[in-house]
Design a protein around this motif. Sequence first.
Motif, PDB file in Angstrom:
ATOM      1  N   PRO A  22       0.822  -1.106   2.153  1.00 39.99           N
ATOM      2  CA  PRO A  22       1.092  -2.734   2.164  1.00 39.99           C
ATOM      3  C   PRO A  22       0.260  -3.141   3.129  1.00 39.99           C
ATOM      4  O   PRO A  22      -0.103  -4.580   3.007  1.00 39.99           O
ATOM      5  CB  PRO A  22       2.126  -2.811   2.949  1.00 39.99           C
ATOM      6  N   PHE A  23      -0.840  -2.697   4.270  1.00 40.74           N
ATOM      7  CA  PHE A  23      -1.908  -2.716   4.698  1.00 40.74           C
ATOM      8  C   PHE A  23      -3.409  -1.521   4.278  1.00 40.74           C
ATOM      9  O   PHE A  23      -4.108  -1.218   4.778  1.00 40.74           O
ATOM     10  CB  PHE A  23      -1.393  -2.226   6.159  1.00 40.74           C
ATOM     11  N   GLY A  24      -3.237  -1.928   2.992  1.00 44.70           N
ATOM     12  CA  GLY A  24      -4.623  -1.392   2.863  1.00 44.70           C
ATOM     13  C   GLY A  24      -4.430   0.433   3.041  1.00 44.70           C
ATOM     14  O   GLY A  24      -5.677   1.047   2.606  1.00 44.70           O
ATOM     15  N   ASP A  25      -3.186   1.333   3.086  1.00 41.65           N
ATOM     16  CA  ASP A  25      -3.886   2.590   3.319  1.00 41.65           C
ATOM     17  C   ASP A  25      -2.899   2.942   2.195  1.00 41.65           C
ATOM     18  O   ASP A  25      -2.462   2.369   1.009  1.00 41.65           O
ATOM     19  CB  ASP A  25      -2.438   2.623   4.437  1.00 41.65           C
ATOM     20  N   VAL A  26      -2.828   3.928   2.313  1.00 39.86           N
ATOM     21  CA  VAL A  26      -2.590   5.082   0.674  1.00 39.86           C
ATOM     22  C   VAL A  26      -1.137   5.813   1.764  1.00 39.86           C
ATOM     23  O   VAL A  26      -0.911   7.024   3.278  1.00 39.86           O
ATOM     24  CB  VAL A  26      -3.205   6.764   1.003  1.00 39.86           C
TER      25      VAL A  26
END
Length: 65
Positions: free
Chosen positions: A46-50
């Motif tokens: 959700p936060f541009g992470d993987v």
Amino acid sequence: MDIKLSKMQLIDLKNICKKGWGGYSNPSDDLEEMVKNGLLTKSAGPFGDVVYRPTAEGRKYINSI
């Protein structure tokens, strides 16, 4: 299944299996290899992470050692 994992891969897999997820900002070669071997799944967080999640095979593998 004859998969050889490095010590760091085993530590990551144990932690991911325990938590049920992995919040990594960038894909790691070690984690990508486990995705290829079918031990983890990979999706966008959700936060541009993987986000890495263990598969049933990953949980079985970590419980067997």
